[in-house]
Motif scaffolding. Structure first.
Motif, PDB file in Angstrom:
ATOM      1  N   CYS A  35       0.872  -1.167   0.000  1.00 49.10           N
ATOM      2  CA  CYS A  35       0.000   0.000   0.000  1.00 49.10           C
ATOM      3  C   CYS A  35       0.911   1.220   0.000  1.00 49.10           C
ATOM      4  O   CYS A  35       1.676   1.430   0.931  1.00 49.10           O
ATOM      5  N   PRO A  73      -3.805   6.959  -1.516  1.00 49.77           N
ATOM      6  CA  PRO A  73      -3.225   5.639  -1.233  1.00 49.77           C
ATOM      7  C   PRO A  73      -3.605   4.655  -2.342  1.00 49.77           C
ATOM      8  O   PRO A  73      -4.735   4.638  -2.824  1.00 49.77           O
ATOM      9  N   TRP A  75      -2.633   0.583  -4.189  1.00 51.46           N
ATOM     10  CA  TRP A  75      -1.958  -0.711  -4.142  1.00 51.46           C
ATOM     11  C   TRP A  75      -0.966  -0.786  -5.290  1.00 51.46           C
ATOM     12  O   TRP A  75      -1.291  -0.478  -6.433  1.00 51.46           O
TER      13      TRP A  75
END
Length: 139
Positions: A35, A73, A75
């Motif tokens: 992350c 944020p 992935w």
């Protein structure tokens, strides 16, 4: 996971880069999922000098600060060397990317980097990392 499970090499990692860094490397397992947070950018024209996630382009060889690309944020998925091998056996060419967590991806190698912060970065406010590394069992 038991040692007989095909994914017995899998692990979860929490890391704070005020206390260590990562030299340039390629992940050796199947897949690493992290992350990533947007970078702390310059304030009043001054660079905050914090460690960042850098990835080297396999085609051009240039480094890109991934944290600077993010607006929220996100992935990020890294293919590891095990995945590269499996894809090669299936006739597909997918390469594990070189990456690091440093202030400068071309900085000098840091011995025992997991236990020493990048000497060029600020002492506080550096990147934090949450990663799951999916790996085959070995042995």
């Amino acid at each position: 996971l038991s040692s007989h499970d095909p994914l017995a090499g899998t692990f979860f990692n929490l890391f704070h880069y005020d206390h260590g860094c990562l030299n340039t490397h390629r992940d050796r397992y199947l897949v690493t999922v992290i992350c990533a947070q947007p970078a702390q950018t310059a304030v009043e024209g001054k660079d905050l000098a914090h460690s960042a996630l850098w990835v080297r382009s396999p085609s051009s060889g240039t480094w890109q600060n991934v944290d600077l690309l993010l607006t929220q944020p996100t992935w990020v998925i890294f293919v590891g060397e095990e995945y590269t091998r499996i894809c090669g056996e299936a006739g597909r060419e997918i390469h594990a990317s070189e990456h690091c967590i440093r202030l400068d991806p071309e900085g000098d190698y840091i011995s025992h980097s997991h236990h020493q912060p990048d000497p060029a970065s600020k002492s506080e406010g550096n990147r934090r990392s949450i990663a799951m590394v999916l790996g085959e069992r070995h042995g």
